[in-house]
Structure formats: structure tokens, C-alpha cells
Enzyme design. Structure first.
Site, PDB file in Angstrom:
ATOM      1  N   GLU A  50     142.130  20.425 -16.089  1.00 31.20           N
ATOM      2  CA  GLU A  50     143.253  19.742 -16.728  1.00 31.20           C
ATOM      3  C   GLU A  50     142.891  19.119 -18.065  1.00 31.20           C
ATOM      4  O   GLU A  50     143.667  19.198 -19.028  1.00 31.20           O
ATOM      5  CB  GLU A  50     143.816  18.675 -15.784  1.00 31.20           C
ATOM      6  N   HIS A  71     147.500  12.518  -3.638  1.00 28.55           N
ATOM      7  CA  HIS A  71     148.498  13.463  -4.117  1.00 28.55           C
ATOM      8  C   HIS A  71     149.918  12.944  -3.950  1.00 28.55           C
ATOM      9  O   HIS A  71     150.861  13.733  -3.912  1.00 28.55           O
ATOM     10  CB  HIS A  71     148.346  14.802  -3.385  1.00 28.55           C
TER      11      HIS A  71
END
Length: 327
Positions: free
Chosen positions: A62, A131
Site C-alpha cells: 500500500e 479490519h
């Protein structure tokens, strides 16, 4: 204006595809956006139409691919960077916070950064602690970033098109559990301006302000409260930064009561900002203290019973509304 029903993922796909057809500087990049058609099938078919130079599969890195996107934006392109979930964007915060958000200021206006960072935010079932975080407040805390958070396909398409055209970096917040939601979307092209809230339901007794999937929670609670004669006005913020303060204040001046539903943690979040602004600008109109309904002030759990205990739901909203109604 003619409309048809489409899913959230289709609305997002249409927004990106339409902008890519109109502007060759727009491109999409992220993990599995090309060959796999997107982790949630948002980009399905886009590789076939636009090719591998404009729909780009990235490594699981990322920080690296976000840096490429920021550099491309500074060089005159308009990247759309998809994060499989905003939880993974934590790895790229240096690029989002220290570069995309600040380059216009640091360069004295010589560089702009027209880039969209998009992906799922908030809880999505049993995904546990790492998450399930909600990122609107995190991103809205950074000057230079605009933050959009959508609740339906109509807003998804109109606001994403505006975000892609915007000269500044936009953090576009979706929900993994809403990609299959169906809604009416115009057949003709349309844009929704960033920074404008929407009154989803008119009411006279109490205002509920919220965003993203909590809008559905608020609407369900409003239906239940209507059965007891309590008229609830529901405002969908749509944009967290810049926030449509005027719409909130106008509603509170009418209803004299406010409940803010915010899925994220309570400390120093979006709900706290709204509560501050209302007490500053509409204190004399309040007939009860502003009430906030947040996720629990702990990390998300895995067990479904604890997920339910953690999260706002219609029953908790009904209780909060009755509290400010003194019932």
C-alpha cells in the site's frame, strides 16, 4: 429524469468508467482491481474496456502504490487508488497525510494533488480488531483532505464523479456490506457537490445526524419511533469534511433536539465535532443535551454477540431518541 435500479458496486463502476471515458488522465490502481475484477467486483469489466495501462493491478504494498499515485497526481494525472479496505491504508498514511494532503501548501500552490483514495471502511461482520475500524474521523482530522462517506448508490455515483474531478485529494469511504445494496440512479449524467448534506427524512421532534451505513440504522429507528408519534428528521452528512454545518444547525433549530450516530469510537470523533458545533451555534435552541451514539470504546471483537453489543443498532437509537425526548 429517467432512473433505473442498480447496485452500489455498479454505481461506483459507472462513475469511474464515465470519468475515464471523458478524461484520459484518469486511471484506476489497486490490489486485484484488474484481472480479478476487484475484490468486491466494483471494477468488473474495466480492464477489458480500458486496458492494463489504465486499470492496474498492484503488489500487496500500500505504501508503494499510494506513493506512485500521489506522484502521478502531482505530474498531472488523476489517479483513483483503491484500498481493499481502509484498514490497509494505515500502511500508506505517510503518503496520504504527509504528501497528498500537504503538497499544495508546501509548494505554495505550484503543485496540486487531484487523487481519490477509495475503499471500504467500518465494520463488516466478523472481521475482528484490525479490519473493522472506521476512518472518516482519522482522515477528516487532516487539513488538505476532503472526506466523503456514502450510504446509497445514487450518492455513490454522483459524489465519486465529483471527487474524481476535484483538484484536491479526496478520501472516499464506502462499506463492504453495502456493495450489493440497490437504489435508484438517473440514466443521465449527474454530479453531487462535495460538502452538501441531504435530509433523508423530514421530522419535527428530534434530529438524527449520521452517515454511511448508519443512515439505514437511523431510518429504521425513525420508522419505529413514528409508530409512537415521535417525528424524526434524519440527515445524511454524505461529506464529513467539509461538513455541511448549515444543514445541521437549520434542522436543530427546528426540532430542538439532536442525536448523532457515529459507528466509530466516541473519543474526539465526528460525533464530538458535531456536538461542539451545535452547542456553539444553536445552544439556545436545544431543549435537551446533545446525545451521541457510537461504537464501543474498545477494539472490535470477533464473536457475533460482541459485534452486536459493540455496534449502534435501531434499538439503541430508539432509546437515545427517547432520552432526549424525556420519555
Amino acid at each position: 429524469m429517467a432512473t433505473r435500479k442498480i447496485r452500489m458496486r455498479e454505481a461506483l463502476r459507472e462513475a469511474m468508467s464515465e470519468e475515464m471515458r471523458q478524461d484520459e488522465t484518469v486511471f484506476l490502481m489497486g490490489e486485484e482491481v484488474a484481472e480479478y475484477n476487484g475484490a468486491y467486483k466494483v471494477s468488473q469489466g474495466m480492464l477489458e474496456e480500458f486496458g492494463a495501462k489504465r486499470v492496474i493491478d498492484t503488489p500487496i504494498a500500500e505504501l508503494g502504490f499510494t506513493a506512485i499515485g500521489v506522484g502521478a497526481a502531482m505530474a498531472g494525472l488523476r489517479p483513483i487508488v483503491e484500498f481493499m479496505t481502509w484498514n490497509f491504508a494505515v500502511l500508506a498514511f505517510d503518503q496520504i497525510v504527509n504528501h497528498a494532503a500537504k503538497v499544495h501548501s508546501m509548494s505554495a500552490g505550484q503543485f496540486s494533488c487531484p487523487i481519490v483514495f477509495r475503499g471500504g471502511t467500518g465494520t463488516a461482520g466478523q472481521l475482528a480488531q484490525q479490519h473493522s475500524q472506521t476512518f472518516e474521523s482519522w482522515m477528516a482530522n487532516v487539513p488538505g483532505l476532503k472526506v466523503v462517506s456514502i450510504s446509497n448508490p445514487y450518492d455513490a455515483k454522483g459524489l465519486l464523479k465529483s471527487a474524481i474531478r476535484d483538484p484536491d485529494p479526496v478520501c472516499f469511504m464506502e462499506s463492504e456490506v453495502m456493495y450489493g445494496d440497490v437504489g435508484e440512479v438517473p440514466e443521465e449524467e449527474y454530479l453531487i457537490p462535495i460538502g452538501v448534506a441531504k435530509v433523508k427524512r423530514e421530522g419535527t421532534d428530534v434530529t438524527i445526524v449520521t452517515y454511511n451505513k448508519m443512515v439505514k440504522i437511523a431510518m429504521a429507528a425513525a420508522e419505529e419511533l413514528a409508530k409512537e408519534g415521535i417525528s424524526v428528521e434524519v440527515i445524511d452528512l454524505r461529506t464529513i469534511r467539509p461538513m455541511d454545518e448549515g444543514a445541521i444547525i437549520k434542522s436543530v433549530k427546528k426540532t430542538n433536539r439532536l442525536v448523532v450516530i457515529d459507528e466509530s469510537w466516541p473519543f474526539a470523533g465526528v460525533s464530538a465535532e458535531i456536538a461542539y458545533r451545535v452547542q456553539k451555534h444553536a445552544f439556545d435552541y436545544l431543549d435537551a443535551p446533545v446525545t451521541r451514539l457510537n461504537g464501543a470504546d474498545v477494539s472490535m471483537c470477533y464473536a457475533p454477540t460482541l459485534v452486536d453489543a459493540y455496534s449502534p443498532n435501531p434499538e439503541k437509537v430508539v432509546k437515545a431518541v427517547k432520552a432526549v425526548m424525556y420519555r
